[in-house]
Design a protein around this motif. Structure first.
Motif, mmCIF file in Angstrom:
data_model
loop_
_atom_site.group_PDB
_atom_site.id
_atom_site.type_symbol
_atom_site.label_atom_id
_atom_site.label_comp_id
_atom_site.label_asym_id
_atom_site.label_seq_id
_atom_site.Cartn_x
_atom_site.Cartn_y
_atom_site.Cartn_z
ATOM 1 N N ARG A 193 19.785 -47.145 -66.545
ATOM 2 C CA ARG A 193 20.310 -47.055 -65.183
ATOM 3 C C ARG A 193 21.361 -45.965 -65.038
ATOM 4 O O ARG A 193 22.408 -46.169 -64.416
ATOM 5 C CB ARG A 193 20.879 -48.402 -64.740
ATOM 6 N N GLU A 231 22.833 -49.237 -56.796
ATOM 7 C CA GLU A 231 23.771 -49.386 -57.911
ATOM 8 C C GLU A 231 23.030 -49.454 -59.241
ATOM 9 O O GLU A 231 23.441 -48.833 -60.230
ATOM 10 C CB GLU A 231 24.609 -50.645 -57.702
ATOM 11 N N ARG A 232 21.916 -50.189 -59.277
ATOM 12 C CA ARG A 232 21.169 -50.336 -60.531
ATOM 13 C C ARG A 232 20.566 -49.018 -61.004
ATOM 14 O O ARG A 232 20.415 -48.794 -62.202
ATOM 15 C CB ARG A 232 20.066 -51.382 -60.359
#
Length: 323
Positions: free
Chosen positions: A226, A293-294
């Motif tokens: 990520r 966000e990930r």
């Protein structure tokens, strides 16, 4: 592989498993055309694989490496970014079928890019393997429509012929399901010959394959961890850190990777991020903020802009399209 020694507590006697396969497969505007002598398509390139088979008449194909006239049953397989131009030659009309496609799975791309020749004559292994699906596609895509008039300038007549063919294709009402079926049939035909390639089909040179595969693995690892697009894409799309770790220059890694996979490391990283984003958007329990966000984006605005740059729709619009 079969599971020959099942657990004593399990009722399963044997089990066969295939490897996991995560990929995006796209077909772009499959089309069939019937044109008059004098028709041509100017020299160009695109980031896709292209299959082009002549059904009748003659077609002149020109690439940076070769120039040749194709007859009925002949096939060309163009690799991404390969310059080419096509024109109808001879004294009669020419009909052909063309399929542009994209597949992002590394081993499949590597196999397609390792096919040695662009031209595959009628009766050759690849032409024979793909002829049924190409002929079927041509029949589904377009009916045989003769030009409304043979009068006027040759260019105008050819343009009218193309217009009639495309109108016929629209009238056929080819649905997305039929295109999906075509995609599976195409991959089935390619898979049948690529699993057991005949002598001479693939290039003998395997130079760079190992290095390119390691780069692809590292890029996939970036996505799995990520990392943000900016961080992973910094300095030549993440390849700077990877090439340094592998002990090669950035320029050499870029050249080797593109030679094996038909796209740059940066383009490959973008396909991985896009595929992951689409998969996450299928899960409605994940908000777009969480997905952003990930995937490592600074904020949802940055992610939305990048996603729209890739797909021409925003993440929320893409999710709405899924119903």
């Amino acid at each position: 592989m079969p599971k020959t020694k099942p657990d004593a507590k399990s009722p399963v006697l044997s089990e066969y498993r295939q490897p996991d396969l995560r990929l995006s497969l796209q077909l772009f505007a499959p089309h069939a055309r019937k044109v008059l002598p004098g028709w041509s398509y100017e020299r160009h390139q695109h980031p896709l694989f292209e299959l082009n088979m002549v059904m009748e008449g003659q077609q002149l194909c020109e690439t940076d490496k070769d120039s040749f006239v194709m007859g009925p049953g002949e096939l060309i397989l163009l690799k991404p970014d390969e310059y080419h131009a096509c024109s109808a030659v001879g004294s009669s009309a020419m009909r052909y079928c063309c399929i542009h496609f994209e597949v992002d799975e590394p081993s499949l791309r590597q196999a397609l890019c390792s096919i040695a020749s662009t031209r595959h004559k009628a009766g050759s292994p690849l032409a024979d393997a793909l002829s049924p699906v190409m002929c079927k596609a041509a029949g589904k895509i377009a009916a045989h429509v003769e030009p409304a008039s043979q009068h006027g300038k040759p260019g105008e007549a050819a343009h009218a012929a193309v217009g009639n063919e495309l109108a016929a294709a629209r009238n056929e009402g080819a649905s997305r399901w039929s295109v999906l079926a075509l995609a599976f049939e195409l991959m089935t035909s390619l898979g049948a010959i690529m699993e057991n390639p005949p002598p001479g089909l693939l290039s003998d040179s395997a130079g760079g394959n190992g290095l390119a595969s390691r780069i692809a693995d590292q890029l996939a690892k970036l996505v799995e961890e990520r990392q943000s697009a900016d961080q992973a894409d910094a300095a030549h799309g993440g390849i700077a850190d990877i090439s340094r770790e592998l002990g090669y220059s950035v320029a050499y890694c870029n050249r080797v990777f593109k030679g094996v996979f038909g796209m740059s490391p940066r383009q490959y990283l973008s396909t991985l991020l896009l595929r992951e984003a689409k998969l996450m958007l299928l899960n409605r329990q994940l908000t777009i903020d969480v997905i952003s966000e990930r995937l490592g984006y600074r904020d949802v605005s940055q992610f939305s802009k990048q996603f729209k740059r890739w797909t021409n729709v925003s993440p929320s619009q893409f999710r709405q399209m899924l119903g």
